[in-house]
Scaffold this motif. Structure first.
Motif, mmCIF file in Angstrom:
data_model
loop_
_atom_site.group_PDB
_atom_site.id
_atom_site.type_symbol
_atom_site.label_atom_id
_atom_site.label_comp_id
_atom_site.label_asym_id
_atom_site.label_seq_id
_atom_site.Cartn_x
_atom_site.Cartn_y
_atom_site.Cartn_z
ATOM 1 N N ASN A 123 0.839 -1.190 0.000
ATOM 2 C CA ASN A 123 0.000 0.000 0.000
ATOM 3 C C ASN A 123 0.882 1.251 0.000
ATOM 4 O OD1 ASN A 123 -3.040 0.780 0.549
ATOM 5 N ND2 ASN A 123 -1.770 2.211 1.709
ATOM 6 N N TYR A 125 0.539 5.421 0.174
ATOM 7 C CA TYR A 125 -0.421 6.471 0.554
ATOM 8 C C TYR A 125 0.301 7.812 0.582
ATOM 9 C CZ TYR A 125 -3.508 9.289 3.492
ATOM 10 O OH TYR A 125 -4.310 10.290 3.989
ATOM 11 N N TYR A 150 -3.915 10.440 -2.286
ATOM 12 C CA TYR A 150 -3.717 9.370 -3.265
ATOM 13 C C TYR A 150 -3.405 8.069 -2.540
ATOM 14 C CZ TYR A 150 -1.773 6.656 -7.130
ATOM 15 O OH TYR A 150 -1.521 5.675 -8.046
ATOM 16 N N ASN A 151 -4.094 7.021 -2.925
ATOM 17 C CA ASN A 151 -3.901 5.714 -2.299
ATOM 18 C C ASN A 151 -3.773 4.666 -3.397
ATOM 19 O OD1 ASN A 151 -3.804 4.035 0.108
ATOM 20 N ND2 ASN A 151 -5.775 3.222 -0.553
ATOM 21 N N ASP A 152 -2.701 3.905 -3.360
ATOM 22 C CA ASP A 152 -2.440 2.854 -4.345
ATOM 23 C C ASP A 152 -2.198 1.552 -3.599
ATOM 24 O OD1 ASP A 152 -1.002 1.088 -6.220
ATOM 25 O OD2 ASP A 152 -1.036 2.816 -7.539
ATOM 26 N N LYS A 153 -2.994 0.550 -3.918
ATOM 27 C CA LYS A 153 -2.932 -0.712 -3.184
ATOM 28 C C LYS A 153 -2.868 -1.877 -4.160
ATOM 29 C CE LYS A 153 -5.628 -3.403 0.217
ATOM 30 N NZ LYS A 153 -6.883 -3.414 1.002
ATOM 31 N N ASN A 194 -5.193 -4.585 -8.409
ATOM 32 C CA ASN A 194 -4.633 -3.237 -8.264
ATOM 33 C C ASN A 194 -5.775 -2.248 -8.060
ATOM 34 O OD1 ASN A 194 -1.854 -3.769 -8.538
ATOM 35 N ND2 ASN A 194 -2.046 -3.893 -10.758
ATOM 36 N N GLU A 195 -5.690 -1.491 -6.974
ATOM 37 C CA GLU A 195 -6.703 -0.491 -6.644
ATOM 38 C C GLU A 195 -6.018 0.850 -6.434
ATOM 39 O OE1 GLU A 195 -9.763 -2.214 -3.666
ATOM 40 O OE2 GLU A 195 -7.902 -3.296 -3.303
ATOM 41 N N LYS A 196 -6.650 1.897 -6.910
ATOM 42 C CA LYS A 196 -6.147 3.233 -6.623
ATOM 43 C C LYS A 196 -7.323 4.196 -6.516
ATOM 44 C CE LYS A 196 -5.267 4.723 -11.412
ATOM 45 N NZ LYS A 196 -4.244 5.247 -12.349
ATOM 46 N N ASP A 197 -7.183 5.139 -5.618
ATOM 47 C CA ASP A 197 -8.194 6.189 -5.496
ATOM 48 C C ASP A 197 -7.480 7.510 -5.259
ATOM 49 O OD1 ASP A 197 -8.237 6.806 -2.411
ATOM 50 O OD2 ASP A 197 -8.365 4.627 -2.534
ATOM 51 N N TYR A 231 -12.271 6.183 -7.962
ATOM 52 C CA TYR A 231 -11.721 4.884 -7.577
ATOM 53 C C TYR A 231 -11.634 4.004 -8.813
ATOM 54 C CZ TYR A 231 -11.610 0.140 -5.606
ATOM 55 O OH TYR A 231 -11.288 -1.154 -5.321
#
Length: 459
Positions: A123, A125, A150-153, A194-197, A231
């Motif tokens: 993660n 952040y 920004y969050n990238d997981k 892959n998730e990003k918001d 998202y």
């Protein structure tokens, strides 16, 4: 003219490395924060705040359960294990034991699932913000703030089929195969998500403060804000890598591979203000308003107006009570106000998303003539009249402090009324689609509250 310049710089670094209480679990995190503030001149101040973190988490994996609570499953598996065998066979082969006696029950071997495959979460952040404060005129100040979050997981769930054997050998000295965990023995699979918001916020205010004739204190605030959020998710699945220790999708066979993904976004605009007035800190008045527009609601219902007002009277400062020495403080107050709630989602494919008023057709495969054909279907009901949930609160109260604050407390009558509650509507299963958010729900509460305390004075 004297120009006063001040500057402040702060840098904070952090590191955490913690093993979990269960095997094959742990968490590692790196943190950095940078604060900067400077006075450009006597009237302008600028500052920034930047925070960054990187986290790595390791857990066990569950087959066909991407988001499952693997830690809970591992503990329950250990609790269900019989005391008649150890996790591995006594022959030193490293193979895993399932049970000692055929009639025993039990769950999966937690050591076997922990040592084969796993869930790996990375993660990133970042939160960055900046502000500019300006003294425009005497008593009038302006402030502008901007921020991005920004969050990238990335999550990888690596599942490996593991065989389990009888702990006790048979008459010929062989340890017989009994069961398998996490899928089929000899097979493995990998799911990568892959998730990003990202969320942007802009906020600006004008604040005016003025005192007239040393007794009339007045202040006013006017501001506006804009928030946007998006998202995105992309997910892939493959089976059967040539080795059980490979965790990159490119190493797996293309047969049976799957890909999926979706995205959503929302926005919120707001205009707000506040006016305060007090006379000698004895008579207190305040008025507020918010005018909010949300993309979560359909056209015609996007905007909501939410006012509030309050008044206070410090009775103990009146001349007719100043001679009463056992009354330290006595204040009457009344307030009324409304607040809005826009947090409403719908469930599509097991995921929570906004916009419950929109028609959504989900892709689905149909068996037509013995072959799969692509089609679409509706999976939930909609409500095109959905609007802001509004909570109205009324409070009438009295605060007191008596006998040199030896006795103190407050008395309140409180009313809370919520309308257009944003909650799902229950529908019977034979309808064939999921429930929608309904509008007519209402909740009303009234109560009386009194609080009092006694403080012992030192002699």
């Amino acid at each position: 003219m004297v120009v006063r310049k001040e500057q402040r710089i702060i840098l904070v670094l952090g590191y955490l490395d913690q093993d979990g209480i269960l095997i094959a679990t742990g968490y590692k995190r790196y943190d950095a924060q940078f604060n900067f503030k400077t006075s450009l001149n006597n009237k302008v101040t600028f500052g920034t705040n930047i925070a960054f973190s990187k986290g790595d988490r390791n857990e066990t994996a569950l087959n066909n359960n991407f988001d499952g609570n693997s830690t809970e499953d591992q503990i329950l598996s250990a609790l269900a294990a019989h005391p008649t065998f150890t996790p591995k066979l006594p022959d030193g082969s490293g193979r895993y034991a399932a049970k000692a006696f055929i009639q025993e029950g039990g769950n999966k071997n937690p050591v076997a699932t922990a040592e084969n495959g796993g869930r790996y979460i990375k993660n990133y952040y970042t939160l960055a913000s900046a502000f500019l404060d300006v003294d425009i005129l005497p008593g009038l100040k302006g402030e502008i703030k901007g921020a991005v979050k920004y969050n990238d997981k990335q999550t990888k769930v690596h599942v490996v089929g593991v065989p389990g054997y009888m702990f006790l050998p048979d008459a010929s000295g062989q340890y017989l195969y009994n069961t398998q965990w996490n899928g089929t023995v000899g097979e493995n699979n990998l799911t990568v998500r892959n998730e990003k918001d990202v969320q942007y916020t802009v906020f600006g205010t004008l604040n005016y403060t003025k005192t007239f004739n040393e007794v009339h204190n007045f202040s006013a605030l006017l501001g506006g804000s804009q928030e946007t959020f998006r998202y995105d998710r992309l997910q892939g699945f493959k089976r059967n890598a040539p080795s059980d220790d490979l965790i990159e999708l490119g190493s797996y066979s293309p047969g049976g591979q799957l890909a999926d993904g979706y995205a959503y976004q929302w926005a919120l605009q707001s205009l707000f203000g506040r006016i305060n007035y007090n006379y000698k800190e004895k008579y207190l008045l305040e008025g507020n308003f918010r005018y909010d527009g949300s993309s979560r609601f359909p056209k015609g219902n996007k905007w909501g107006f939410f006012p509030s007002a309050s008044a206070g009277w410090r009775i103990s400062q009146e001349d007719f009570l100043k001679s009463v020495d056992w009354v330290d403080n006595l204040k009457a107050r009344v307030s009324w106000g409304q607040v809005g709630n826009q947090n409403v989602n719908r469930s599509l494919g097991g995921e929570s998303m906004p916009y419950p008023y929109q028609d959504v057709l989900n892709p689905v495969l149909y068996n037509i003539g013995g072959s799969l054909q692509q089609g679409v279907t509706r999976t939930d009901l909609i409500n095109r009249n959905i609007t802001w949930e509004t909570t109205t609160v009324t409070d009438i109260g009295l605060d007191f402090s008596l006998f040199k604050s030896s006795l103190f407390g407050s008395v309140d009558w409180y009313s809370k009324n919520t309308t257009d509650i944003l909650r799902p509507l229950q529908v019977p299963d034979f309808i064939g689609v999921a429930r929608s958010n309904s509008k007519p729900w209402r909740n009303e509460q009234h109560w009386f509250r009194s609080l009092a305390g006694i403080r012992k004075q030192d002699q």
